[in-house]
Design a protein around this motif. Structure first.
Motif, PDB file in Angstrom:
ATOM      1  N   GLN A  30     -14.603   2.976   6.920  1.00 18.40           N
ATOM      2  CA  GLN A  30     -15.038   1.581   6.887  1.00 18.40           C
ATOM      3  C   GLN A  30     -15.954   1.212   8.059  1.00 18.40           C
ATOM      4  OE1 GLN A  30     -11.911  -1.333   5.692  1.00 18.40           O
ATOM      5  NE2 GLN A  30     -10.502   0.385   5.989  1.00 18.40           N
ATOM      6  N   THR A  45     -11.471  -6.208   4.837  1.00 17.33           N
ATOM      7  CA  THR A  45     -10.711  -4.959   4.803  1.00 17.33           C
ATOM      8  C   THR A  45     -10.629  -4.315   6.187  1.00 17.33           C
ATOM      9  OG1 THR A  45     -12.721  -3.741   4.182  1.00 17.33           O
ATOM     10  CG2 THR A  45     -11.318  -4.550   2.396  1.00 17.33           C
ATOM     11  N   THR A  50      -7.236  -3.682   8.209  1.00 19.67           N
ATOM     12  CA  THR A  50      -6.890  -2.329   8.649  1.00 19.67           C
ATOM     13  C   THR A  50      -6.597  -2.309  10.144  1.00 19.67           C
ATOM     14  OG1 THR A  50      -8.314  -1.401   6.921  1.00 19.67           O
ATOM     15  CG2 THR A  50      -7.660   0.062   8.714  1.00 19.67           C
TER      16      THR A  50
END
Length: 225
Positions: A148, A160, A164
């Motif tokens: 990511q 996201t 995370t």
């Protein structure tokens, strides 16, 4: 330095409530820069703590932005989704994250009707299961963050990524809390053992004969060491 107390309340036979809260001292200790660490390990710990504080601050800033979003907007929908996700977090994880890393600052409060031995056993089992679990989850979320990273420069909501990072910080804090809980219980057991040894040694000095070779005699002998 913050003093953390743990409240234990049995809800059902197999389900207990664990709650921790902090009592902050009047004078707060300012963390020293990571460059001033005594060795590589301390420097790494201080650096990680600094990065963790920065990540938490960024997350809280983004959370406040979502929280104050207008009804029906994308940020408002993301806020409601985040609330739903956070409500699914195991309560034991929230409890462990509130524990200090210094075991000496931990105080356990529980109803007098509960045997002390049972309280220590439940906490010891919790710490023994939580430490390897959160260590494993920390590695999983750290691995999930890597693909990511290229998305960070994009002008898109990095939901996201923030989630995370939050899971990484949360699992790391819970793992540290589990280790601190296990250390606190170990210190408590050693203190009780030393106190019992002194009491047995005093009984011997008063003329009480302990059975030769018994655990009581061996424990009393340790008080003289």
């Amino acid at each position: 330095m913050a003093n953390v107390k743990v409240l234990i309340i049995p809800v059902l036979r197999r389900y207990w409530l664990f709650h921790a809260w902090k009592e902050v001292a009047a004078e707060l200790q300012v963390p020293k820069p990571w460059q001033q660490g005594a060795d590589v390990r301390e420097k790494a710990t201080l650096l990680f703590s600094k990065l963790q504080t920065k990540a938490v601050g960024t997350f809280q800033k983004q959370w406040r932005k979502l929280e104050t979003a207008s009804e029906g907007t994308m940020n408002n929908k993301l806020f409601r989704f985040a609330q739903n996700v956070s409500s699914r977090v195991d309560p034991s994880e929230t409890f462990l994250k509130a524990l200090p890393q210094q075991a000496s600052n931990l105080q356990i409060v529980y109803p007098a009707s509960i045997p002390e031995r049972l309280v220590r056993r439940r906490l010891r089992l919790l710490a023994a299961k939580a430490e390897p679990f959160h260590r494993s989850r920390l590695r999983v979320w750290a691995a999930a963050l890597m693909p990511q990273l290229p998305l960070i420069p994009l002008p898109l909501p990095n939901v996201t990524i923030y989630y995370t990072v939050w899971r990484i910080v949360s699992n790391h804090s819970a793992r540290k809390g589990a280790s601190a809980l296990a250390a606190a219980l170990q210190l408590f057991s050693e203190a009780q053992r030393a106190q019992l040894a002194r009491q047995l040694a005093e009984l011997q000095k008063s003329g009480v004969q302990l059975k030769p070779g018994s655990w009581a005699e061996e424990l009393a002998a340790q008080a003289d060491r």
